[in-house]
Design a protein around this motif. Structure first.
Motif, short mmCIF file in Angstrom:
data_model
loop_
_atom_site.label_atom_id
_atom_site.label_comp_id
_atom_site.label_asym_id
_atom_site.label_seq_id
_atom_site.Cartn_x
_atom_site.Cartn_y
_atom_site.Cartn_z
N UNK A 106 -32.36 -7.42 11.73
CA UNK A 106 -31.90 -6.03 11.61
C UNK A 106 -31.60 -5.50 13.01
N UNK A 107 -30.57 -6.03 13.62
CA UNK A 107 -30.17 -5.62 14.97
C UNK A 107 -28.66 -5.43 15.00
N UNK A 108 -28.21 -4.51 15.86
CA UNK A 108 -26.77 -4.35 16.05
C UNK A 108 -26.20 -5.58 16.74
N UNK A 109 -24.91 -5.80 16.54
CA UNK A 109 -24.24 -6.93 17.21
C UNK A 109 -23.54 -6.42 18.46
N UNK A 110 -23.84 -7.06 19.58
CA UNK A 110 -23.18 -6.73 20.85
C UNK A 110 -22.13 -7.80 21.12
N UNK A 111 -20.89 -7.52 20.76
CA UNK A 111 -19.82 -8.51 20.89
C UNK A 111 -19.26 -8.46 22.31
N UNK A 112 -19.70 -9.40 23.13
CA UNK A 112 -19.31 -9.39 24.54
C UNK A 112 -17.93 -10.04 24.74
N UNK A 113 -17.23 -9.54 25.76
CA UNK A 113 -15.92 -10.10 26.11
C UNK A 113 -15.89 -10.49 27.57
N UNK A 114 -14.84 -11.22 27.96
CA UNK A 114 -14.62 -11.56 29.37
C UNK A 114 -13.58 -10.60 29.96
N UNK A 115 -13.30 -10.81 31.24
CA UNK A 115 -12.28 -10.00 31.91
C UNK A 115 -10.89 -10.37 31.37
N UNK A 116 -9.99 -9.38 31.27
CA UNK A 116 -8.62 -9.69 30.84
C UNK A 116 -7.99 -10.74 31.77
N UNK A 117 -7.30 -11.70 31.16
CA UNK A 117 -6.63 -12.72 31.97
C UNK A 117 -7.47 -13.95 32.23
N UNK A 118 -8.79 -13.90 31.94
CA UNK A 118 -9.59 -15.11 32.10
C UNK A 118 -9.21 -16.07 30.97
N UNK A 119 -9.44 -17.36 31.18
CA UNK A 119 -9.01 -18.35 30.20
C UNK A 119 -9.65 -18.15 28.85
N UNK A 164 -28.44 -3.94 20.77
CA UNK A 164 -28.75 -5.01 19.81
C UNK A 164 -28.80 -6.39 20.45
N UNK A 165 -28.29 -7.36 19.73
CA UNK A 165 -28.33 -8.76 20.16
C UNK A 165 -26.89 -9.27 20.32
N UNK A 166 -26.66 -10.00 21.39
CA UNK A 166 -25.28 -10.30 21.78
C UNK A 166 -24.72 -11.58 21.15
N UNK A 167 -23.39 -11.58 21.07
CA UNK A 167 -22.62 -12.80 20.79
C UNK A 167 -21.53 -12.86 21.87
N UNK A 168 -21.23 -14.05 22.33
CA UNK A 168 -20.19 -14.21 23.33
C UNK A 168 -19.43 -15.49 23.08
N UNK A 169 -18.51 -15.83 23.98
CA UNK A 169 -17.69 -17.03 23.78
C UNK A 169 -17.40 -17.70 25.11
N UNK A 170 -17.12 -18.96 25.04
CA UNK A 170 -16.77 -19.73 26.22
C UNK A 170 -16.23 -21.08 25.75
N UNK A 171 -16.11 -22.00 26.69
CA UNK A 171 -15.73 -23.36 26.33
C UNK A 171 -16.97 -24.25 26.38
N UNK A 172 -17.02 -25.23 25.48
CA UNK A 172 -18.23 -26.04 25.30
C UNK A 172 -18.67 -26.71 26.60
N UNK A 173 -17.73 -27.33 27.32
CA UNK A 173 -18.11 -28.06 28.52
C UNK A 173 -18.70 -27.10 29.57
N UNK A 174 -18.08 -25.94 29.69
CA UNK A 174 -18.56 -24.97 30.69
C UNK A 174 -20.01 -24.57 30.39
N UNK A 175 -20.30 -24.36 29.11
CA UNK A 175 -21.65 -23.93 28.72
C UNK A 175 -22.64 -25.09 28.89
N UNK A 176 -22.29 -26.25 28.38
CA UNK A 176 -23.27 -27.33 28.31
C UNK A 176 -23.44 -28.07 29.63
N UNK A 177 -22.38 -28.11 30.47
CA UNK A 177 -22.45 -28.94 31.67
C UNK A 177 -22.40 -28.16 32.98
N UNK A 178 -21.69 -27.07 33.02
CA UNK A 178 -21.51 -26.37 34.30
C UNK A 178 -22.47 -25.21 34.49
#
Lengths: 319, 45
Positions: free
Chosen positions: A198-211, A234-248
């Motif tokens: 029972x928490x709000x969703x914090x939908x995070x974004x990146x800067x405009x123009x980032x990949x 609330x609790x956040x959701x965000x996005x990225x690319x798999x390799x960046x998250x898991x390896x970098x």
């Protein structure tokens, strides 16, 4: 005496109201924004010094090649998440004395540069970079290139999963693509609407123009992004690319969500079952006259370069 | 405590409290707009 007690209670009460407010703001928002990564990671989004070419301690997938470019090879640039890929390319086919890193950044005369996605698209448009390893640009970046007279060409060389991330304590493990679009469009506002707390969703974004922001806008398919304005509570959701998250960047404290029930594993990306895959490209201006550019572009699609992409941790276009 | 002293003390508490809260909120807004998505999610709940 009674008056003094009342006055003291009033003073302590006033101070306590401010203290409680400040503590709540710090605990709920401020503390979450503290970045514990290194200063280099915060400034550059990647530990450049750990992925340099021609460095025996480098973490790149170092490989040699029969191809050796001239002493004035094409100037190459790229995205943060793809830095290990094009650094390994440089290591394989560029002359060592064409790369100049002063310990903090690449110098102006270096044939290797790192300005991340926004800088690289700007440099390609303005002709200060010959080729860059990037995901697709935003509409604004394409428009800027056109205004500068550049006609960008895209040679696909590999791909990776576009992933959605939540805190590792979030009980939600999987969402559908439509649920994610609804979250970012502001039609789903709380985690309990998708099986969570029972928490709000914090939908995070990146800067405009980032990949990844450009990839997100493409994923939304024309729907406007309207995140919940009170989401920070609330609790956040965000996005990225798999390799960046898991390896970098390191994935401590976060987890990648399955999409439509499919986890973003290399196997699911390669067999096409993971629903959002993002291609990355060697991007160049069609009118660029550099004599080595066609040779380099052809090599990037060769077995040698494709093996470097696979050894780095991405999925090659021609496995 | 004299009323004048009390009012001065209360005003001081209000001013210090307000200024510190405003600074905290402004710093938090700046950090919120600039922090990396990954750190933000990892530090959250």
């Amino acid at each position: 005496m009674k008056k003094l007690t009342q006055q003291c209670i009033a003073l302590i009460g006033a101070a306590a109201i401010f203290a409680v407010f400040d503590y709540a703001v710090y605990q709920n928002v401020t503390k979450r924004c503290i970045d514990y990564t290194s200063a280099e990671m915060q400034a550059k989004s990647v530990e450049v010094s750990e992925y340099l070419p021609f460095d025996p301690d480098s973490k790149i997938a170092a490989a040699d090649s029969q191809l050796k470019l001239s002493s004035h090879p094409p100037v190459i640039d790229g995205a943060a998440g793809l830095f290990p890929v094009y650094s390994a390319f440089v290591h394989a086919v560029y002359p060592e004395d064409s790369v100049h890193y002063d310990g903090d950044q690449f110098t102006a005369e270096s044939a290797m540069q790192y300005t991340n996605t926004r800088g690289a698209y700007k440099a390609l448009a303005e002709g200060t970079v010959d080729v860059a390893v990037l995901v697709k640009p935003s509409e604004a970046q394409m428009q800027y290139a056109e205004e500068q007279g550049a006609e960008l060409e895209f040679v696909p060389i590999g791909y990776d999963a576009f992933v959605f991330l939540v805190n590792s304590s979030n009980p939600v493990e999987s969402l559908t693509c439509e649920q994610i679009r609804d979250i970012y469009a502001g039609d789903i506002l709380a985690w309990d609407q998708v099986g969570g707390k029972h928490l709000l969703i914090d939908a995070k974004q990146r800067n405009p123009g980032s990949g990844s922001q450009s990839a997100m806008e493409s994923f939304m398919g024309g729907r406007e992004i309207h995140p919940n304005p009170f989401g920070a509570l609330g609790s956040a959701i965000g996005f990225s690319f798999r390799y960046y998250v898991s390896d970098l960047a390191g994935s401590s404290g976060i987890k990648m969500l399955a999409l439509d029930g499919v986890a973003p594993t290399p196997e699911h990306i390669a067999d096409g079952s993971y629903p959002i895959v993002s291609t990355f490209y060697a991007v160049y201006d069609k009118h660029n006259p550099h004599p080595d550019l066609p040779v380099l572009l052809e090599w990037m699609q060769s077995d040698e370069a494709q093996k470097i992409i696979a050894d780095t941790g991405y999925i090659p276009c021609n496995p | 405590m004299k009323d004048k002293t009390f009012r001065r003390l209360l005003a001081a508490v209000m001013i210090v409290g307000s200024v510190s809260s405003i600074i905290l909120v402004l710093v938090t807004i700046h950090m919120y707009q600039n922090c990396s998505i990954l750190s933000y999610i990892a530090n959250g709940r």
